[in-house]
Structure formats: C-alpha cells, structure tokens
Design a protein around this motif. Structure first.
Motif, PDB file in Angstrom:
ATOM      1  N   ASP A  69       0.883  -1.170   0.000  1.00 28.68           N
ATOM      2  CA  ASP A  69       0.000   0.000   0.000  1.00 28.68           C
ATOM      3  C   ASP A  69       0.924   1.224   0.000  1.00 28.68           C
ATOM      4  OD1 ASP A  69      -1.734   2.120   0.592  1.00 28.68           O
ATOM      5  OD2 ASP A  69      -3.072   0.810   1.728  1.00 28.68           O
ATOM      6  N   HIS A  93      -1.885   6.968  -5.284  1.00 30.27           N
ATOM      7  CA  HIS A  93      -2.062   5.922  -4.275  1.00 30.27           C
ATOM      8  C   HIS A  93      -2.362   4.606  -4.969  1.00 30.27           C
ATOM      9  CE1 HIS A  93      -4.611   4.007  -0.850  1.00 30.27           C
ATOM     10  NE2 HIS A  93      -3.351   3.622  -0.781  1.00 30.27           N
ATOM     11  N   LYS A  95      -2.587   0.261  -4.072  1.00 32.39           N
ATOM     12  CA  LYS A  95      -2.473  -0.839  -3.114  1.00 32.39           C
ATOM     13  C   LYS A  95      -2.763  -2.146  -3.846  1.00 32.39           C
ATOM     14  CE  LYS A  95      -7.172   0.064  -1.356  1.00 32.39           C
ATOM     15  NZ  LYS A  95      -7.971   0.375  -0.138  1.00 32.39           N
TER      16      LYS A  95
END
Length: 453
Positions: A69, A93, A95
């Motif tokens: 992550d 971002h 993950k």
C-alpha cells in the motif's frame, strides 16, 4: 468530476527505449548494415519531426512483495505484484495483494510484463492488459478527495470519479458497468459517470475529442501519435524511393559488368569521394553526405574475404590490415556519438541502441533547448567539412547533432588516412571508395539558407 485541472499533472515519459525502437524501425530500411555495399544505392531521408524522447526516471526501488500500500510523496517506482512496475507521481495511491491491484487516485505510469490477464481497478473503471505500457490518471478518487477536502475543509463521500487512460505500447481494455472500450497504442480513453469513450485516435482527433470534453489533450499521447504518423510517412517515402532505387541498381549492375569486362579494379564511387571543393559546393546547398563502414554485428566483423581483397588488387595478407582499420574507424565514430546519445537520453546506457539509432535520436532532439534545428545542423556540418567553419575540438561548445554529423562525415577520410600509412595512398583510396566491403551511405539535404535582408 474533480475540480483538479488535468494540466496540473506533469507529463509522464514513455519507456526509456521507446523512441529508439520506433525510429530505428523506419531508418533500418534505408540503412541496413547487414547487407554488402555492392549493388546498393544510398537513399537518405532527412529525419525532421517530433520524437518522444525516453528520459531516465528518478526512482526509488521497492522490494518485491505479495502485498503493499503506497502513497507517493514524490515520484517513485515500486514493484507491484509479480509482473508490474508502477511509477507514481506525487499524491498517487496504489495498493495491491498479489495481482489484485487498486489505484485509488493520482497519476501512475504502468509497465506490465507479458503474461496472464492483469487488471488495475479504479473507482471509475477497470483497466485490463496482457503486457504493455500505459498510464492511468484518476481524478475524483480517494486520494484526490483527501487533498481537496484538506484544502477546502469539506467532508463527504467520494463522487464523480474519472479515469484517464493513455496507452504507449500494446492494447488495454477500459471497462465500467458492462461497457468496454479497447485502447491501442497512441490512443487514450476516459471513463466517468457518462461511460467509457475514446478521447484520442490521432493527434487531430485527440485534440477535437479533448475540446469536446472540455479537457486539455494529453501532450505525451499526442507526441506518441505524432511519432506513429511520422513513421508511417517515412515508410511511404521509402516505398516510393524503393522503385527508383531498383532502377538505379539495375543500371549500376550493368555499369559494373562493363567495368569488369574492361578489367577495371576498384573504381572509386565519386558520389562520396569528395574533395574540399566538392564540400564547398555541397555547403552552398546545405547538403551532407555520410559514408561510414557498416557497424559491427552478427553479420559483419569487418572481415574482407580473399576474393574481395583480390578484387581490389591486393595481396591476401592485406585483409587483416583492412579489417583492423575498419574496426578502428567504427570505434572512433562510436566513441564520439555514444556519449552524446547517452547524454540526450539522461544518462541511459546506449550500447544496445547502436550508432544508427543514436543518430536518429540526436537528429530528433535538434532544435531543443535553443539549439539549431536539424536543417541548420546539416548546413553547419557541411560548412565544417568545407573548411568554412573550424573543426570542433573536444571542449568546444558545438550542438550534439552537429558534432555527430561531422564524426560520420569525416569517417571515410579518417579510415583512408589510416590505411594510407600501411598500404599507401592509392590502395587506401581504392579500398575506401571501391566496390568491395560494407559501407553505409546517407545523404542529408537541408537546402540553402534563406538570403539575409
């Protein structure tokens, strides 16, 4: 939709060797070092156009892992799952758990190794590939809303997510709510509340679609599509040249046959056997003629067969002398072009790219950072060979493409001088400009300068 402006996102570079592979494919048809010079007529195409240059990423390597992550505070590279490398722009971002990938926000360049189906999940769409390079920019997602809410003090659910997908190699499928669109190299697509639709089919089509959507065109995709169009145009020109080339080859074969009957040995090729006065005439019209030994490779080690040596009127023991001189010539030229090419690509190792592709890259960078365009670079190189400009020294401030052109234009004179010291000037001249061995020929014609008012 997010209130972030897509223009705020920095353009993402393509893979480091992307420009070389595309340009080399076009140029290889006119400059094939694996073929002998006999029976070949050089056909030069002046390479002028946009090149998507591969520039090395500033990266931070992440160890392989089954899960992760990552939110990027600065540009960074991470290994995602078992087959992918992701370059995250600040704020992005990602993950993952194994090959189950989710990009919740931000701008990410993906490079996926070929293999089984691979999917990047976003709030707006799923992006599915089987081995390719592509870019996904998510706006209105979790990462974007967090930053926006921090700025305006708002709270609430994430709404209006959109995904912008650009493909540099291969093909991807962008899908959402049962709708799927295939996106090929040079194309882009957008997925949002209105569905999934292509936004870039070509440079002009992409611009129209972006205007219709109220967004700025992706400059990197436009450059990529421009490059593909340029390659197609080069191929069209080469096909047109090929017909004339075959006619000239037939005439050349007939002339060589007549020379053979007359017992002529190694008659020089005057097109590239240039005196100082010849270069002065070429400088007037902005023309450079490049004539260099073919580069090394699996089909060329610069070895002259006994038959080729005999055809030049030389003894068999002269073969190794010629071979060594050709190897030194290629090393001299590559020793100049290699560091210029590496510097242009941000320090990339260019050993596997080779001299011909590096020349294409340097020609493509001409005109950037205030330097001369390719036309002016050709004129300056011709004037240097004509003695109208000084020969550049190692520390002189000379544009990279000019220095590279001069290195190739001087190669035949340098190898002739090398051979003359061992075999004499007459034999050296016949070896370089005769009809034996493998030589790469190219003519670059820029035209005369516009008269000054």
């Amino acid at each position: 939709m997010s209130d972030l402006d897509p223009r705020d996102w920095p353009a993402q570079e393509p893979p480091a060797d992307f420009a070389e592979r595309v340009v080399a494919a076009a140029r290889a048809e006119s400059r094939n070092p694996a073929k002998p010079r006999r029976g070949r007529i050089a056909a030069g195409v002046l390479l002028v156009g946009s090149l998507a240059a591969g520039i090395a990423f500033a990266v931070h390597l992440q160890s392989r892992g089954a899960a992760g992550d990552v939110t990027a505070e600065a540009r960074r590279e991470v290994r995602v799952g078992t087959r992918a490398v992701a370059v995250l722009e600040p704020g992005a971002h990602v993950k993952w758990h194994g090959d189950d990938i989710e990009q919740t926000g931000g701008d990410v360049f993906w490079r996926v190794e070929p293999g089984a189906r691979f999917t990047v999940h976003t709030a707006a769409a799923d992006v599915t590939v089987k081995g390719t390079c592509f870019r996904v920019r998510v706006t209105g997602g979790e990462g974007d809303m967090t930053r926006r809410d921090a700025m305006v003090g708002a709270v609430g659910a994430v709404v209006g997510a959109a995904a912008f997908v650009g493909v540099y190699e291969g093909k991807v499928a962008v899908s959402h709510a049962g709708q799927s669109v295939d996106v090929a190299a040079g194309q882009s697509a957008q997925a949002d509340g209105r569905g999934v639709h292509l936004t870039g089919l070509s440079p002009s089509a992409q611009g129209s679609a972006a205007e219709a959507e109220g967004a700025e065109p992706d400059p990197l995709l436009a450059a990529n599509a421009n490059l593909a169009d340029t390659v197609q145009e080069y191929r069209r020109r080469l096909e047109a040249i090929d017909a004339d080339k075959k006619k000239l080859e037939k005439k050349l074969a007939e002339a060589e046959a007549k020379l053979g009957d007359a017992g002529a040995v190694g008659v020089p090729d005057k097109k590239y056997d240039l005196s100082q006065d010849d270069w002065k005439e070429l400088a007037k019209v902005g023309e450079v003629r490049l004539y260099t030994p073919c580069g090394p490779g699996p089909h060329n080690d610069f070895d002259y067969s006994p038959a080729a040596v005999n055809a030049l009127g030389l003894a068999p023991q002269d073969g190794p002398i010629i071979q060594a001189a050709m190897q030194r010539s290629q090393a001299r030229t590559w020793g100049i072009i290699k560091p210029l090419c590496s510097q242009a690509l941000g320090g990339t190792n260019v050993d596997k790219i080779g001299e011909l592709s590096c020349m294409s890259i340097l020609e493509g960078f001409a005109g950037q950072n205030g330097g001369p365009g390719i036309g002016e670079a050709v004129r300056q190189a011709a004037e240097i060979e004509a003695g109208q400009r000084p020969m550049p020294g190692p520390s002189d401030d000379v544009p990279a493409v000019v220095r590279a052109l001069v290195a190739e234009a001087s190669a035949s004179k340098d190898v002739e001088a090398d051979l003359a010291r061992q075999l004499g000037p007459e034999d050296a001249h016949r070896i370089v400009f005769g009809d034996q061995g493998c030589w790469t020929n190219l003519v670059l014609h820029a035209g005369a300068r516009e008269p000054q008012p």
